[in-house]
Every structure is written in C-alpha cells, then in structure tokens.
Motif scaffolding. Structure first.
Motif, PDB file in Angstrom:
ATOM      1  N   GLY A  52     -44.733 -14.134  24.184  1.00 62.86           N
ATOM      2  CA  GLY A  52     -44.547 -13.575  22.851  1.00 62.86           C
ATOM      3  C   GLY A  52     -45.517 -12.426  22.659  1.00 62.86           C
ATOM      4  O   GLY A  52     -46.425 -12.213  23.465  1.00 62.86           O
ATOM      5  N   ILE A  53     -45.326 -11.654  21.619  1.00 61.35           N
ATOM      6  CA  ILE A  53     -46.221 -10.546  21.292  1.00 61.35           C
ATOM      7  C   ILE A  53     -47.352 -11.116  20.444  1.00 61.35           C
ATOM      8  O   ILE A  53     -47.105 -11.785  19.438  1.00 61.35           O
ATOM      9  CB  ILE A  53     -45.449  -9.454  20.538  1.00 61.35           C
ATOM     10  N   THR A  54     -48.589 -10.884  20.868  1.00 64.43           N
ATOM     11  CA  THR A  54     -49.740 -11.535  20.233  1.00 64.43           C
ATOM     12  C   THR A  54     -50.705 -10.520  19.647  1.00 64.43           C
ATOM     13  O   THR A  54     -51.038  -9.518  20.281  1.00 64.43           O
ATOM     14  CB  THR A  54     -50.484 -12.422  21.243  1.00 64.43           C
ATOM     15  N   ILE A  55     -51.153 -10.801  18.430  1.00 66.50           N
ATOM     16  CA  ILE A  55     -52.185 -10.016  17.755  1.00 66.50           C
ATOM     17  C   ILE A  55     -53.344 -10.955  17.469  1.00 66.50           C
ATOM     18  O   ILE A  55     -53.169 -11.989  16.813  1.00 66.50           O
ATOM     19  CB  ILE A  55     -51.657  -9.422  16.432  1.00 66.50           C
ATOM     20  N   GLY A  56     -54.509 -10.640  17.993  1.00 68.72           N
ATOM     21  CA  GLY A  56     -55.682 -11.482  17.769  1.00 68.72           C
ATOM     22  C   GLY A  56     -56.810 -10.674  17.144  1.00 68.72           C
ATOM     23  O   GLY A  56     -56.976  -9.484  17.447  1.00 68.72           O
ATOM     24  N   ILE A  57     -57.579 -11.280  16.249  1.00 72.56           N
ATOM     25  CA  ILE A  57     -58.680 -10.594  15.578  1.00 72.56           C
ATOM     26  C   ILE A  57     -59.944 -11.436  15.687  1.00 72.56           C
ATOM     27  O   ILE A  57     -59.936 -12.638  15.390  1.00 72.56           O
ATOM     28  CB  ILE A  57     -58.354 -10.336  14.086  1.00 72.56           C
ATOM     29  N   ILE A  58     -61.020 -10.817  16.152  1.00 67.94           N
ATOM     30  CA  ILE A  58     -62.321 -11.480  16.225  1.00 67.94           C
ATOM     31  C   ILE A  58     -63.032 -11.275  14.887  1.00 67.94           C
ATOM     32  O   ILE A  58     -63.252 -10.131  14.460  1.00 67.94           O
ATOM     33  CB  ILE A  58     -63.183 -10.899  17.360  1.00 67.94           C
ATOM     34  N   CYS A  59     -63.366 -12.363  14.223  1.00 64.76           N
ATOM     35  CA  CYS A  59     -64.024 -12.278  12.915  1.00 64.76           C
ATOM     36  C   CYS A  59     -65.531 -12.469  13.002  1.00 64.76           C
ATOM     37  O   CYS A  59     -66.267 -12.084  12.085  1.00 64.76           O
ATOM     38  CB  CYS A  59     -63.434 -13.318  11.965  1.00 64.76           C
ATOM     39  N   HIS A  72     -62.623  -5.962  28.884  1.00 67.05           N
ATOM     40  CA  HIS A  72     -62.845  -5.432  27.534  1.00 67.05           C
ATOM     41  C   HIS A  72     -63.923  -6.258  26.840  1.00 67.05           C
ATOM     42  O   HIS A  72     -63.917  -7.489  26.909  1.00 67.05           O
ATOM     43  CB  HIS A  72     -61.555  -5.484  26.712  1.00 67.05           C
ATOM     44  N   GLU A  73     -64.843  -5.562  26.179  1.00 67.92           N
ATOM     45  CA  GLU A  73     -65.880  -6.213  25.385  1.00 67.92           C
ATOM     46  C   GLU A  73     -65.378  -6.359  23.953  1.00 67.92           C
ATOM     47  O   GLU A  73     -64.896  -5.402  23.354  1.00 67.92           O
ATOM     48  CB  GLU A  73     -67.167  -5.378  25.399  1.00 67.92           C
ATOM     49  N   LEU A  74     -65.491  -7.561  23.405  1.00 67.60           N
ATOM     50  CA  LEU A  74     -65.034  -7.828  22.047  1.00 67.60           C
ATOM     51  C   LEU A  74     -66.204  -8.260  21.184  1.00 67.60           C
ATOM     52  O   LEU A  74     -67.104  -8.951  21.650  1.00 67.60           O
ATOM     53  CB  LEU A  74     -63.970  -8.934  22.042  1.00 67.60           C
ATOM     54  N   ARG A  75     -66.177  -7.857  19.933  1.00 65.69           N
ATOM     55  CA  ARG A  75     -67.163  -8.326  18.973  1.00 65.69           C
ATOM     56  C   ARG A  75     -66.498  -8.372  17.593  1.00 65.69           C
ATOM     57  O   ARG A  75     -65.295  -8.147  17.484  1.00 65.69           O
ATOM     58  CB  ARG A  75     -68.399  -7.412  18.969  1.00 65.69           C
ATOM     59  N   THR A  76     -67.269  -8.653  16.560  1.00 64.76           N
ATOM     60  CA  THR A  76     -66.708  -8.743  15.217  1.00 64.76           C
ATOM     61  C   THR A  76     -65.884  -7.504  14.880  1.00 64.76           C
ATOM     62  O   THR A  76     -66.327  -6.373  15.103  1.00 64.76           O
ATOM     63  CB  THR A  76     -67.832  -8.905  14.175  1.00 64.76           C
ATOM     64  N   ASN A  77     -64.672  -7.724  14.387  1.00 65.09           N
ATOM     65  CA  ASN A  77     -63.699  -6.674  14.021  1.00 65.09           C
ATOM     66  C   ASN A  77     -62.943  -6.112  15.220  1.00 65.09           C
ATOM     67  O   ASN A  77     -62.259  -5.085  15.078  1.00 65.09           O
ATOM     68  CB  ASN A  77     -64.345  -5.525  13.248  1.00 65.09           C
ATOM     69  N   SER A  78     -63.010  -6.758  16.377  1.00 65.11           N
ATOM     70  CA  SER A  78     -62.187  -6.322  17.507  1.00 65.11           C
ATOM     71  C   SER A  78     -60.760  -6.831  17.314  1.00 65.11           C
ATOM     72  O   SER A  78     -60.534  -7.978  16.910  1.00 65.11           O
ATOM     73  CB  SER A  78     -62.736  -6.856  18.832  1.00 65.11           C
ATOM     74  N   LEU A  79     -59.803  -5.959  17.617  1.00 62.64           N
ATOM     75  CA  LEU A  79     -58.386  -6.291  17.529  1.00 62.64           C
ATOM     76  C   LEU A  79     -57.829  -6.353  18.949  1.00 62.64           C
ATOM     77  O   LEU A  79     -58.003  -5.431  19.736  1.00 62.64           O
ATOM     78  CB  LEU A  79     -57.660  -5.205  16.729  1.00 62.64           C
ATOM     79  N   VAL A  80     -57.173  -7.464  19.294  1.00 61.51           N
ATOM     80  CA  VAL A  80     -56.602  -7.639  20.627  1.00 61.51           C
ATOM     81  C   VAL A  80     -55.082  -7.629  20.510  1.00 61.51           C
ATOM     82  O   VAL A  80     -54.499  -8.327  19.676  1.00 61.51           O
ATOM     83  CB  VAL A  80     -57.063  -8.968  21.262  1.00 61.51           C
ATOM     84  N   LEU A  81     -54.434  -6.807  21.345  1.00 58.84           N
ATOM     85  CA  LEU A  81     -52.989  -6.616  21.280  1.00 58.84           C
ATOM     86  C   LEU A  81     -52.373  -6.951  22.634  1.00 58.84           C
ATOM     87  O   LEU A  81     -52.659  -6.302  23.633  1.00 58.84           O
ATOM     88  CB  LEU A  81     -52.673  -5.151  20.919  1.00 58.84           C
ATOM     89  N   LEU A  82     -51.523  -7.966  22.666  1.00 61.42           N
ATOM     90  CA  LEU A  82     -50.916  -8.410  23.924  1.00 61.42           C
ATOM     91  C   LEU A  82     -49.399  -8.333  23.833  1.00 61.42           C
ATOM     92  O   LEU A  82     -48.800  -8.840  22.885  1.00 61.42           O
ATOM     93  CB  LEU A  82     -51.329  -9.850  24.238  1.00 61.42           C
ATOM     94  N   ARG A  83     -48.775  -7.709  24.840  1.00 58.32           N
ATOM     95  CA  ARG A  83     -47.331  -7.696  24.946  1.00 58.32           C
ATOM     96  C   ARG A  83     -46.858  -8.995  25.593  1.00 58.32           C
ATOM     97  O   ARG A  83     -47.664  -9.806  26.028  1.00 58.32           O
ATOM     98  CB  ARG A  83     -46.862  -6.518  25.797  1.00 58.32           C
ATOM     99  N   GLU A  84     -45.507  -9.150  25.688  1.00 62.97           N
ATOM    100  CA  GLU A  84     -44.981 -10.362  26.317  1.00 62.97           C
ATOM    101  C   GLU A  84     -45.372 -10.462  27.788  1.00 62.97           C
ATOM    102  O   GLU A  84     -45.409 -11.558  28.340  1.00 62.97           O
ATOM    103  CB  GLU A  84     -43.451 -10.409  26.227  1.00 62.97           C
TER     104      GLU A  84
END
Length: 301
Positions: A52-59, A72-84
């Motif tokens: 599925g298409i996934t949108i993830g947000i690090i809070c 990829h380095e993620l921290r607060t306010n990072s948006l992760v976008l994954l295709r199928e």
C-alpha cells in the motif's frame, strides 16, 4: 536515485496484517488503515514492502531508515513517503521515537476524485524524496488535518454517509500534502541534468492528463516532448520506477474507473470516450490490468 533489485526474500506486509498489528484505537478498513500516535520500534535489515502507499510522520525522537538501498536520517517533523514497491531495510530508532502512519491501497485512492496528474506528481516525489524534513508550522498543519481525519474515522456513526465523509477528509489531507510537497521541492538544489529531466517529467504528466482519453502510445507523448520513446521511458523509470507505457496505462485505467463509476455512462460509451476501437477491446484491456471486467467493476462499485 539508485534502486536495488530484491528477489523473493522480501517480506511483504499486507493491509490486513497491519490491521492485526494496530488492533486497537486505529481506523481500519479493507483498503486503508491509520495508526494512532505510537512508539516506533527498531527493525532488522530484512527487506520489507508494505502492500500500500504509506505516509509516516515522526513526532518525537530520532531514527534511521533504509529505503530502496538509500539511508535516511529521521528526526522530529520528518515525513516518510513509501510507494507500493518501496523496499524498507533496517529501521533503527531511539526509545523516544513516536509518530503515526497511514497506509492505503490503490483501490482506496480510486474511490476519491483525485486527478491522475495530481497523483502522479506526488508519486514522482515519493520516488525521488522518500524522506522529507518539515518545519514546525508545516508539520502542525498536517497534524491538524490528520487529527481531524483520524478522529472522524474513529468516532463516525453516520451510516450511509461514513464513506463519503472519510473520502472527503482524506482528499483534504492528500491536497494538504500535495501543497506542502510542491512548496518543498523547488528549494532543493538541482543539477542542470536533473532540472531538465524533472521539467520533461512534469510536462509529460501535464500532457498525459489532458490527452489520456484519446492517446495511449509512448510514441505520441515522446513526439510531443521532442524526445525519443526510449528516452521518455528512461526518464519515467528513473523518476517513478515505472516505464512510460505503465504510467500511461495507470492513468487510462484511473480515468476508466472514474467514468465507470458514473452511472449514466454505459460501458460502450466509456470505451468510445477513451478512444478504444470496440467495447470488446476495452474490456480485454481493462480486465488485463485490473483483474475484473468493466461490467463487474461497475456493478461491484
């Protein structure tokens, strides 16, 4: 971006599996799931694909993720976008890492009145920039729309209107995301080569969205762009992971489904509208790509 090719050892995670993982507090349907605010856990480097298409947000907190072989380095306010077809490798996060995620199928997207060009634009961004850093204000705006969607889905009891309410709010979330991503992209440094291919891809999507009802050949769109069909497919593959022919098919099918949902149009009228030589040829084209006939899709819908 370099994309790794994986064999049959990729672990696939279906939406039905996610429904089991997020058994409590989340909204669940056959085609969509939205998690509550959760604490993320580290994962090993086993390749995974979410169906599925996934949108993830690090809070809160920090994390590192591997997507299609890139770290990829993620921290607060990072948006992760994954295709199928995005392959996720290792995910390592701090104990304080919290956030939420939304996964939806292409079938769910088909029920929402989102023009193919808008979806393709975002799909291209998912391919080139799967992890994006938001400002506090941008993240807060997305949180507000997402929270409204989540609260409505969790508490909705409006009977026959439930689906319309959810799809309308999701459309608002989607376009908030589109506007945000379009603002972010121009600020990123570009080489002359990348700028040229990006411009060609954007123009291809624009022409495709207007001409998809009458033209389905790669040669036609390549000619309009002044490039060879092979080069157009190369650009598409690099930007989206799909060749030009597959992208054209996706847009035509997206439009066909939209027309079939309009009860006032017969299948013959849809075939004529999309410039197929016959209803029979349209039926074969549709079933080969969707898995069911146009008449069954129209009845099921």
């Amino acid at each position: 971006m370099e994309r790794k090719t994986y064999g049959g050892d990729v672990h696939r995670i279906s939406i039905s599996k996610l429904k089991q993982i997020f058994a409590d507090e989340s909204f669940k349907s056959d085609n969509m799931i939205m998690s509550p605010l959760i604490r993320f856990h580290s994962l090993d480097d086993t390749p995974r694909v979410i169906d599925g298409i996934t949108i993830g947000i690090i809070c809160n907190g920090k994390a590192r993720i591997t997507i299609n072989g890139c770290n990829h380095e993620l921290r607060t306010n990072s948006l992760v976008l994954l295709r199928e077809d995005s392959v996720v490798g290792a995910f390592k996060c701090s104990k304080a890492c919290r956030g939420y995620m939304m996964t939806y199928s292409r079938n769910f997207l088909d029920t929402i009145d989102i023009p193919a060009a808008d979806f393709l634009s975002v799909y291209m961004i998912f391919s080139t920039s799967p992890a994006i850093m938001l400002t506090d204000a941008e993240a807060a705006n997305l949180h507000r729309v997402g929270a409204l969607l989540a609260d409505t889905m969790r508490t909705s009891d409006n009977g026959a209107y439930d689906n319309r309410i959810v799809t309308s709010l999701f459309s608002a979330f989607f376009y908030s995301l589109v506007a945000l991503l379009n603002r972010k992209m121009p600020s990123e440094p570009e080489t002359e080569s990348r700028s040229r291919t990006d411009a060609l891809m954007v123009e291809f999507i624009r022409i495709l969205s207007t001409d998809c009802e009458r033209e389905r050949s790669v040669e036609y769109y390549a000619s309009k762009l002044g490039i060879s069909p092979k080069y157009l497919s190369l650009i598409c593959k690099k930007k989206t992971g799909k060749n030009a022919s597959k992208i054209i098919d996706d847009v035509v099918i997206h439009r066909a489904k939209d027309l079939l949902r309009q009860s006032g149009l017969s299948i013959q009228e849809v075939a004529d509208r999309l410039n197929f030589v016959s209803q029979s040829f349209f039926g074969k084209y549709f079933k080969q790509r969707v898995g069911i006939s146009p008449s069954r899709y129209k009845t099921h819908d």
